[in-house]
Scaffold this motif. Structure first.
Motif, short mmCIF file in Angstrom:
data_model
loop_
_atom_site.label_atom_id
_atom_site.label_comp_id
_atom_site.label_asym_id
_atom_site.label_seq_id
_atom_site.Cartn_x
_atom_site.Cartn_y
_atom_site.Cartn_z
N LYS A 238 0.81 -1.23 0.00
CA LYS A 238 0.00 0.00 0.00
C LYS A 238 0.84 1.28 0.00
CE LYS A 238 -3.89 -2.27 2.36
NZ LYS A 238 -4.60 -2.60 1.13
N LYS A 239 1.96 1.27 -0.73
CA LYS A 239 2.80 2.48 -0.73
C LYS A 239 3.40 2.81 -2.09
CE LYS A 239 7.01 0.09 0.86
NZ LYS A 239 8.07 0.06 1.91
N TYR A 240 3.10 2.01 -3.13
CA TYR A 240 3.69 2.27 -4.44
C TYR A 240 2.63 2.34 -5.54
CZ TYR A 240 8.30 1.10 -2.53
OH TYR A 240 9.46 1.08 -1.79
N TRP A 241 2.90 3.23 -6.49
CA TRP A 241 2.21 3.19 -7.78
C TRP A 241 3.13 2.49 -8.76
CZ3 TRP A 241 -2.31 4.27 -10.27
CH2 TRP A 241 -3.34 4.83 -9.50
N HIS A 242 2.64 1.44 -9.38
CA HIS A 242 3.43 0.67 -10.34
C HIS A 242 3.03 1.09 -11.75
CE1 HIS A 242 5.11 -2.31 -7.46
NE2 HIS A 242 4.03 -1.97 -6.76
N PHE A 243 3.98 1.62 -12.49
CA PHE A 243 3.77 1.99 -13.88
C PHE A 243 4.36 0.86 -14.75
CE2 PHE A 243 2.72 6.69 -14.18
CZ PHE A 243 2.27 6.78 -12.87
N ILE A 244 3.48 0.16 -15.47
CA ILE A 244 3.88 -1.03 -16.22
C ILE A 244 3.72 -0.77 -17.72
CG2 ILE A 244 3.48 -3.49 -16.61
CD1 ILE A 244 2.16 -3.56 -13.81
N LYS A 245 4.84 -0.78 -18.44
CA LYS A 245 4.78 -0.69 -19.90
C LYS A 245 4.66 -2.10 -20.46
CE LYS A 245 8.48 0.33 -22.37
NZ LYS A 245 9.58 1.06 -23.04
N LEU A 246 3.76 -2.25 -21.42
CA LEU A 246 3.50 -3.56 -22.02
C LEU A 246 3.88 -3.55 -23.49
CD1 LEU A 246 0.02 -4.26 -20.43
CD2 LEU A 246 2.10 -5.56 -19.98
N MET A 247 4.49 -4.65 -23.95
CA MET A 247 4.88 -4.78 -25.34
C MET A 247 3.65 -4.64 -26.24
SD MET A 247 7.38 -7.72 -26.94
CE MET A 247 8.92 -6.99 -26.40
N GLY A 248 3.90 -4.13 -27.43
CA GLY A 248 2.84 -3.88 -28.40
C GLY A 248 3.07 -2.53 -29.04
N ARG A 249 3.86 -2.52 -30.10
CA ARG A 249 4.34 -1.26 -30.67
C ARG A 249 3.24 -0.42 -31.29
NH1 ARG A 249 8.47 1.38 -33.53
NH2 ARG A 249 7.46 2.67 -35.08
N SER A 250 2.45 -1.02 -32.15
CA SER A 250 1.54 -0.23 -32.97
C SER A 250 0.09 -0.26 -32.52
CB SER A 250 1.62 -0.70 -34.43
OG SER A 250 2.92 -0.50 -34.94
N ALA A 251 -0.24 -1.09 -31.59
CA ALA A 251 -1.63 -1.20 -31.15
C ALA A 251 -1.66 -1.55 -29.66
CB ALA A 251 -2.35 -2.27 -31.96
N SER A 252 -2.82 -1.34 -29.04
CA SER A 252 -2.96 -1.53 -27.59
C SER A 252 -3.71 -2.80 -27.23
CB SER A 252 -3.68 -0.31 -26.99
OG SER A 252 -3.04 0.88 -27.33
N HIS A 253 -3.73 -3.78 -28.15
CA HIS A 253 -4.48 -5.01 -27.88
C HIS A 253 -3.98 -5.71 -26.62
CE1 HIS A 253 -6.55 -4.81 -31.72
NE2 HIS A 253 -5.39 -4.66 -32.34
N ILE A 254 -2.66 -5.76 -26.41
CA ILE A 254 -2.12 -6.43 -25.23
C ILE A 254 -2.58 -5.70 -23.97
CG2 ILE A 254 0.00 -6.89 -23.93
CD1 ILE A 254 1.36 -7.61 -26.54
N GLY A 255 -2.44 -4.37 -23.95
CA GLY A 255 -2.86 -3.61 -22.78
C GLY A 255 -4.33 -3.79 -22.47
#
Length: 550
Positions: A238-255
């Motif tokens: 309960k003390k961190y914000w996790h910023f997670i980048k996800l693979m997927g160059r041209s589209a956001s389907h994975i996200g």
């Protein structure tokens, strides 16, 4: 080979096939096709393969006697779970056609074809790799098949090995190259067919005939497990914000798929950013507002998912990147001049070559991000977005905005960040049951297309939310999926990328839930991919497919 206990058990798994591929397949031709755009230009470039009909398989009569089928297979581009099962599906398929058939693997990707580096794939070799992740059975590579001398070198080895066809397993660019190769061999009446298979974890090689690319199911399950683990940690500490980048160059389907599986607090969708013409400042304001509202509830933690290619969809950044791609393109005078400069002089020189708005934005970026934007381009002439730390850029900008809000009395919480990039963790995972079945079916489909003399087609397996026995196998002409796009400063034919549809069922469902997920803690923890157990767990398709076909 030294293998794990799981590998030993996994090797016993027998992938399921559509009914039409369980015996002799009967081909049914549909309507003639046309490209999704630029019909005149595409037809002129592909006079021999344009307009071919769609093909579907039906269950035929008893297996007929056929001549041996010899195939050369190539793994092209980045890895995706299930590639080994495509190859095993091809192998088993051609052996069913005739036990004397042979399969050759070109080593290291398309370069193996040009350099005549290959190995015969025997039953013993194939059996070592069934249901395993990775492309290590023959390796992959990013050599682009674009020049006639490359095609001619490939034809030499194809003739030496008495190959009927080449099967190229790859993404949109690799399959575009496969179609160029098919066209060239038809023009020369070379007698060598070329078939493609749809591979990419990004999920952006899809249309009405290619419902999903292989590897997407497994990769999103692996990433979702990791996201779930981090959400559990965030909710514990309960003390961190996790910023997670996800693979997927041209589209956001994975996200989007991972968001539907895990329900994080923030998920950015690149296509929505582009549609709304959001600036970096507006994105940061949205993220900061969610952080502040959660803090008001006593929750100084959260999880944010960020697509790898986000910055290319921010209109101001897209314009900047487009100018940089043209400025720094391989072989151009400006590209050569840039490489001759001292690193300390490069940023100022680049700014002097850009339009005023792009130059101002470029100069305003943190030096690390600006440098990353000028790194060597990828094989297609574009900025390598995976090397740009978008998650850190947004995290630092949110931190700055929250400090301003604190001074204004609009934020009284704490904001500490952790950064992650999930990419390679999912590309070579052991394929899920779905991908193991799907890939094996794609391989078997490719073998039938070859045996029936087809070329310029991509293997297609549809109806994927139904049990595997009810899947519909067949072929789609690659030209049907093409349009013209600017590459390396020139207009070229390429398979059109499928972006997240903002009026599609998956995104519309996400929109109805994201406000609730943002302020509450409604995390789902998917856990590891399950291979063994009830089929209600093991054989589920993606949330994306279920919502699209509901």
């Amino acid at each position: 080979m030294n293998i794990s206990a799981l590998q030993k058990e996994r090797a016993k798994y027998q992938p399921k096939l559509p009914k039409s591929l369980q015996g002799s397949a009967k081909l049914v031709e549909g309507e003639k096709t046309k490209s999704v755009a630029n019909q005149k230009e595409i037809e002129e470039l592909f006079p021999n393969t344009y307009g071919m009909p769609l093909i579907a398989f039906e269950k035929g009569e008893e297996q007929k006697s056929n001549s041996p089928v010899n195939i050369g297979v190539i793994l092209s581009g980045g890895q995706a779970p299930g590639g080994h099962n495509v190859i095993s599906g091809i192998f088993d398929g051609i052996k069913r056609i005739n036990p004397e058939s042979k399969l050759y693997g070109f080593l290291g990707g398309p370069g193996g074809l040009v350099d005549h580096v290959y190995v015969e794939l025997t039953a013993k070799k194939i059996d070592e790799y069934r249901n395993t992740g990775g492309f290590d059975i023959i390796g992959s590579g990013r050599t682009k098949l674009e020049e006639e001398w490359q095609f001619d070198k490939g034809l030499e080895i194809a003739k030496d090995l008495d190959l009927n066809a080449l099967v190229i397993i790859g993404g949109d660019d690799s399959n575009t190259n496969a179609c160029v190769l098919a066209e060239y061999y038809l023009k020369k009446n070379a007698g060598v067919q070329v078939i493609g298979c749809p591979k990419t974890i990004d999920g952006d090689l899809k249309n009405e005939m290619i419902e999903t690319s292989f590897g997407f199911d497994t990769a999103t399950k692996v990433y979702s497990e990791l996201i779930g683990n981090i959400q559990r940690d965030a909710n514990s500490a309960k003390k961190y914000w996790h910023f997670i980048k996800l693979m997927g160059r041209s589209a956001s389907h994975i996200g989007l798929e991972c968001a539907l599986k895990t329900q994080p607090n923030i998920t950015l969708i690149s296509e929505e950013v582009a549609e709304k013409k959001q600036t970096l400042g507006e994105i940061v304001d949205y993220m900061a507002s969610v952080v502040a509202q959660r803090a008001d509830n006593g929750d100084n933690f959260g999880v944010a998912l960020i697509p790898e290619g986000l910055i290319e969809f921010v209109p101001e950044m897209k314009k900047l990147i487009s100018e940089l791609n043209d400025l720094l393109a391989e072989g151009t005078e400006t590209g050569k001049e840039f490489k001759m400069l001292k690193k300390s002089h490069r940023r100022e020189w680049v700014a002097s070559q850009l339009s005023p708005d792009a130059a101002n934005l470029f100069q305003s970026l943190p030096s690390g991000i600006a440098n990353q934007l000028t790194l060597d381009r990828d094989p297609h002439g574009n900025v390598q977005v995976s090397l740009i730390e978008t998650e850190k850029l947004l995290g630092e900008m949110v931190k700055t905005r929250l400090a301003e809000m604190k001074e204004e009395g609009k934020f009284s919480g704490k904001f500490n960040t952790q950064y992650h990039f999930f990419g390679y963790e999912g590309r070579c995972a052991a394929p899920s049951n779905f991908d193991a079945d799907y890939c094996y079916s794609l391989g078997a489909t490719a073998s039938v297309l070859v045996s029936e003399g087809k070329t310029g087609y991509m293997a297609s397996v549809r109806n994927l939310t139904a049990p595997a026995e009810e899947w519909i196998a067949g072929g789609v002409p690659v030209t049907m999926m093409m349009n013209m796009e600017r590459r390396h400063g020139h207009m070229k034919p390429v398979i059109q990328k499928a972006l997240v549809e903002l009026d599609g069922a998956p995104f519309k469902y996400f929109v109805t839930k994201r406000g609730e997920w943002a302020l509450g803690t409604h995390y789902i923890y998917p856990g590891p991919i399950q291979y063994f157990g009830p089929s209600e767990i093991c054989d589920l398709p993606t949330q994306t497919l279920k919502l699209e076909q509901a």
